[in-house]
Design a protein around this motif. Structure first.
Motif, PDB file in Angstrom:
ATOM      1  N   ILE A 213       0.830  -1.201   0.000  1.00  0.00           N
ATOM      2  CA  ILE A 213       0.000   0.000   0.000  1.00  0.00           C
ATOM      3  C   ILE A 213       0.866   1.254   0.000  1.00  0.00           C
ATOM      4  CG2 ILE A 213      -1.554   1.361   1.470  1.00  0.00           C
ATOM      5  CD1 ILE A 213      -2.895  -1.328   2.210  1.00  0.00           C
ATOM      6  N   ASN A 214       1.914   1.262   0.802  1.00  0.00           N
ATOM      7  CA  ASN A 214       2.817   2.415   0.825  1.00  0.00           C
ATOM      8  C   ASN A 214       3.441   2.655  -0.545  1.00  0.00           C
ATOM      9  OD1 ASN A 214       2.322   2.876   3.502  1.00  0.00           O
ATOM     10  ND2 ASN A 214       4.204   1.934   4.240  1.00  0.00           N
ATOM     11  N   LYS A 215       3.773   1.558  -1.243  1.00  0.00           N
ATOM     12  CA  LYS A 215       4.340   1.699  -2.585  1.00  0.00           C
ATOM     13  C   LYS A 215       3.328   2.295  -3.556  1.00  0.00           C
ATOM     14  CE  LYS A 215       8.196  -1.450  -3.294  1.00  0.00           C
ATOM     15  NZ  LYS A 215       8.754  -2.463  -4.210  1.00  0.00           N
ATOM     16  N   VAL A 216       2.077   1.847  -3.453  1.00  0.00           N
ATOM     17  CA  VAL A 216       1.036   2.394  -4.326  1.00  0.00           C
ATOM     18  C   VAL A 216       0.891   3.901  -4.102  1.00  0.00           C
ATOM     19  CG1 VAL A 216      -1.429   2.379  -4.881  1.00  0.00           C
ATOM     20  CG2 VAL A 216      -0.238   0.225  -4.467  1.00  0.00           C
ATOM     21  N   ILE A 217       0.844   4.303  -2.837  1.00  0.00           N
ATOM     22  CA  ILE A 217       0.707   5.725  -2.509  1.00  0.00           C
ATOM     23  C   ILE A 217       1.895   6.521  -3.025  1.00  0.00           C
ATOM     24  CG2 ILE A 217       0.606   7.390  -0.604  1.00  0.00           C
ATOM     25  CD1 ILE A 217      -0.951   5.248   0.975  1.00  0.00           C
ATOM     26  N   GLU A 218       3.082   5.982  -2.859  1.00  0.00           N
ATOM     27  CA  GLU A 218       4.288   6.679  -3.313  1.00  0.00           C
ATOM     28  C   GLU A 218       4.336   6.781  -4.833  1.00  0.00           C
ATOM     29  OE1 GLU A 218       7.715   8.715  -3.653  1.00  0.00           O
ATOM     30  OE2 GLU A 218       6.589   8.370  -1.799  1.00  0.00           O
ATOM     31  N   GLU A 219       4.091   5.677  -5.511  1.00  0.00           N
ATOM     32  CA  GLU A 219       4.242   5.645  -6.964  1.00  0.00           C
ATOM     33  C   GLU A 219       3.096   6.335  -7.702  1.00  0.00           C
ATOM     34  OE1 GLU A 219       5.194   1.805  -8.568  1.00  0.00           O
ATOM     35  OE2 GLU A 219       6.580   1.336  -6.921  1.00  0.00           O
ATOM     36  N   GLU A 220       1.883   6.243  -7.155  1.00  0.00           N
ATOM     37  CA  GLU A 220       0.725   6.756  -7.872  1.00  0.00           C
ATOM     38  C   GLU A 220       0.243   8.115  -7.373  1.00  0.00           C
ATOM     39  OE1 GLU A 220      -0.734   5.254 -10.664  1.00  0.00           O
ATOM     40  OE2 GLU A 220       1.196   4.240 -10.468  1.00  0.00           O
ATOM     41  N   LEU A 221       0.748   8.562  -6.247  1.00  0.00           N
ATOM     42  CA  LEU A 221       0.327   9.856  -5.713  1.00  0.00           C
ATOM     43  C   LEU A 221       1.520  10.760  -5.436  1.00  0.00           C
ATOM     44  CD1 LEU A 221      -1.897  11.757  -4.679  1.00  0.00           C
ATOM     45  CD2 LEU A 221      -1.705  10.635  -2.448  1.00  0.00           C
ATOM     46  N   ALA A 222       2.327  10.399  -4.450  1.00  0.00           N
ATOM     47  CA  ALA A 222       3.391  11.305  -3.988  1.00  0.00           C
ATOM     48  C   ALA A 222       4.402  11.632  -5.079  1.00  0.00           C
ATOM     49  CB  ALA A 222       4.094  10.687  -2.778  1.00  0.00           C
ATOM     50  N   SER A 223       4.848  10.627  -5.832  1.00  0.00           N
ATOM     51  CA  SER A 223       5.907  10.860  -6.822  1.00  0.00           C
ATOM     52  C   SER A 223       5.438  11.700  -7.998  1.00  0.00           C
ATOM     53  CB  SER A 223       6.454   9.524  -7.327  1.00  0.00           C
ATOM     54  OG  SER A 223       5.482   8.840  -8.085  1.00  0.00           O
ATOM     55  N   LYS A 224       4.128  11.824  -8.178  1.00  0.00           N
ATOM     56  CA  LYS A 224       3.582  12.571  -9.315  1.00  0.00           C
ATOM     57  C   LYS A 224       3.230  14.011  -8.972  1.00  0.00           C
ATOM     58  CE  LYS A 224       1.900   8.419 -11.611  1.00  0.00           C
ATOM     59  NZ  LYS A 224       0.741   7.697 -12.187  1.00  0.00           N
ATOM     60  N   ILE A 225       3.491  14.391  -7.734  1.00  0.00           N
ATOM     61  CA  ILE A 225       3.215  15.760  -7.310  1.00  0.00           C
ATOM     62  C   ILE A 225       4.344  16.670  -7.761  1.00  0.00           C
ATOM     63  CG2 ILE A 225       3.076  17.259  -5.279  1.00  0.00           C
ATOM     64  CD1 ILE A 225       1.513  15.009  -3.918  1.00  0.00           C
ATOM     65  N   THR A 226       3.991  17.781  -8.374  1.00  0.00           N
ATOM     66  CA  THR A 226       4.978  18.732  -8.890  1.00  0.00           C
ATOM     67  C   THR A 226       5.271  19.794  -7.834  1.00  0.00           C
ATOM     68  OG1 THR A 226       4.174  18.411 -11.149  1.00  0.00           O
ATOM     69  CG2 THR A 226       5.473  20.392 -10.706  1.00  0.00           C
ATOM     70  N   ILE A 227       6.550  20.012  -7.601  1.00  0.00           N
ATOM     71  CA  ILE A 227       7.003  21.054  -6.682  1.00  0.00           C
ATOM     72  C   ILE A 227       7.701  22.125  -7.508  1.00  0.00           C
ATOM     73  CG2 ILE A 227       8.346  21.598  -4.622  1.00  0.00           C
ATOM     74  CD1 ILE A 227       6.110  19.570  -4.137  1.00  0.00           C
ATOM     75  N   SER A 228       7.170  23.337  -7.491  1.00  0.00           N
ATOM     76  CA  SER A 228       7.741  24.421  -8.301  1.00  0.00           C
ATOM     77  C   SER A 228       8.813  25.180  -7.518  1.00  0.00           C
ATOM     78  CB  SER A 228       6.637  25.395  -8.715  1.00  0.00           C
ATOM     79  OG  SER A 228       6.164  26.112  -7.583  1.00  0.00           O
ATOM     80  N   PRO A 229       9.699  25.907  -8.227  1.00  0.00           N
ATOM     81  CA  PRO A 229      10.675  26.758  -7.526  1.00  0.00           C
ATOM     82  C   PRO A 229       9.998  27.770  -6.612  1.00  0.00           C
ATOM     83  CG  PRO A 229      11.275  26.514  -9.841  1.00  0.00           C
ATOM     84  CD  PRO A 229       9.906  25.905  -9.685  1.00  0.00           C
ATOM     85  N   GLU A 230       8.815  28.237  -7.017  1.00  0.00           N
ATOM     86  CA  GLU A 230       8.077  29.187  -6.182  1.00  0.00           C
ATOM     87  C   GLU A 230       7.636  28.529  -4.873  1.00  0.00           C
ATOM     88  OE1 GLU A 230       7.468  28.630  -9.397  1.00  0.00           O
ATOM     89  OE2 GLU A 230       8.250  30.507 -10.231  1.00  0.00           O
ATOM     90  N   ASP A 231       7.216  27.261  -4.953  1.00  0.00           N
ATOM     91  CA  ASP A 231       6.837  26.526  -3.739  1.00  0.00           C
ATOM     92  C   ASP A 231       8.014  26.430  -2.782  1.00  0.00           C
ATOM     93  OD1 ASP A 231       4.235  26.015  -4.636  1.00  0.00           O
ATOM     94  OD2 ASP A 231       4.827  24.155  -5.624  1.00  0.00           O
ATOM     95  N   ILE A 232       9.179  26.090  -3.337  1.00  0.00           N
ATOM     96  CA  ILE A 232      10.389  25.924  -2.521  1.00  0.00           C
ATOM     97  C   ILE A 232      10.774  27.249  -1.874  1.00  0.00           C
ATOM     98  CG2 ILE A 232      12.843  25.358  -2.568  1.00  0.00           C
ATOM     99  CD1 ILE A 232      12.206  23.402  -4.850  1.00  0.00           C
ATOM    100  N   ASN A 233      10.754  28.322  -2.665  1.00  0.00           N
ATOM    101  CA  ASN A 233      11.141  29.635  -2.152  1.00  0.00           C
ATOM    102  C   ASN A 233      10.209  30.088  -1.038  1.00  0.00           C
ATOM    103  OD1 ASN A 233      12.731  32.147  -2.295  1.00  0.00           O
ATOM    104  ND2 ASN A 233      10.825  33.028  -3.048  1.00  0.00           N
ATOM    105  N   LYS A 234       8.898  29.901  -1.239  1.00  0.00           N
ATOM    106  CA  LYS A 234       7.926  30.295  -0.221  1.00  0.00           C
ATOM    107  C   LYS A 234       8.132  29.506   1.066  1.00  0.00           C
ATOM    108  CE  LYS A 234       2.958  30.618   0.668  1.00  0.00           C
ATOM    109  NZ  LYS A 234       1.595  30.351   0.139  1.00  0.00           N
ATOM    110  N   TYR A 235       8.336  28.193   0.935  1.00  0.00           N
ATOM    111  CA  TYR A 235       8.541  27.356   2.116  1.00  0.00           C
ATOM    112  C   TYR A 235       9.822  27.769   2.841  1.00  0.00           C
ATOM    113  CZ  TYR A 235       8.505  23.191   5.054  1.00  0.00           C
ATOM    114  OH  TYR A 235       8.477  22.343   6.133  1.00  0.00           O
TER     115      TYR A 235
END
Length: 229
Positions: A136-158
């Motif tokens: 289940i953890n692999k499914v969540i990682e491969e099908e959800l978490a790994s497909k999330i896009t993190i932009s430079p703006e997200d990084i800078n704001k954080y």
């Protein structure tokens, strides 16, 4: 992402016990080609109650709420295991053995086996439960978490909100690459948590889910309320 070993262990006990065989053959939940029997649900609930305060046992409405939560959790688990099967996502023997060693390492010598005996759970059943959790953890990682896009703006704001000007002495030994990597991991985790429910609902719509309301009412003494009601 797996949490502390002792909490994982408690969660993995769900569905591993053996009780009242004459109840156990009837199917309470069916998701695709996967079944959850009455026996498996009862075993899961008996173990889940360990995590609650003793007073919950004296409050029927709280017990019913706990039963509904568990039913929903197990249904979602079945959906994710069906999705793993469809996608060919598996856990290798070496991955499983590594996870077993990490969890057992959180217990003093002999306590792990003692706890299994206390709950009348076989080692093989517990290990199979762990394997399901890793899948289940692999499914969540491969099908959800790994497909999330993190932009430079997200990084800078954080960075500005959580790093800039705050306890910089604690960051003195870390390179900018290390900090960026930590930020990306945290942002991906946050966005995955925010997206999780909508993602699950999308998966739910793709599978035939049958819940035997007659059995549910017999088990709990009340009619089932749909999760989204």
């Amino acid at each position: 992402v797996l949490g502390a070993g002792s909490l994982i262990f408690l969660g993995l006990l769900i569905g591993c016990g053996q009780k009242d065989a004459d109840l156990g053959k009837e199917v309470l939940v069916r998701v695709g080609g996967r079944n959850l029997t009455v026996l498996e649900f009862n075993d899961a609930f008996e173990i889940a109650k360990i995590a609650y305060d003793d007073s919950i046992r004296r409050r029927p409405e709280d017990l019913r709420d706990a039963q509904i939560r568990l039913l929903n959790e197990l249904t979602v688990e079945m959906i994710l295991l069906e999705e793993a099967q469809k996608l060919g996502i598996q856990v290798t023997d070496s991955e499983l053995e590594k996870a077993v060693a990490e969890i057992k390492g959180d217990y003093p010598e002999g306590e792990f086996e003692k706890t299994l005996l206390e709950f009348a759970v076989s080692y093989d059943s517990w290990k199979n439960r762990l394997k399901n959790r890793l899948v289940i953890n692999k499914v969540i990682e491969e099908e959800l978490a790994s497909k999330i896009t993190i932009s430079p703006e997200d990084i800078n704001k954080y960075y500005q909100e959580h790093y800039q000007g705050k306890a910089m002495e604690s960051q003195s030994g870390r390179s900018s690459d290390d900090i960026n990597e930590a930020i990306v991991k945290q942002l991906r985790r946050q966005k995955a948590e925010e997206s999780y429910q909508a993602w699950i609902e999308t998966l739910r719509s793709q599978y035939d889910i049958e819940i035997n309301d007659r059995l549910w009412e017999k088990l709990t003494g009340s009619k089932r309320i749909e999760e989204n009601e």
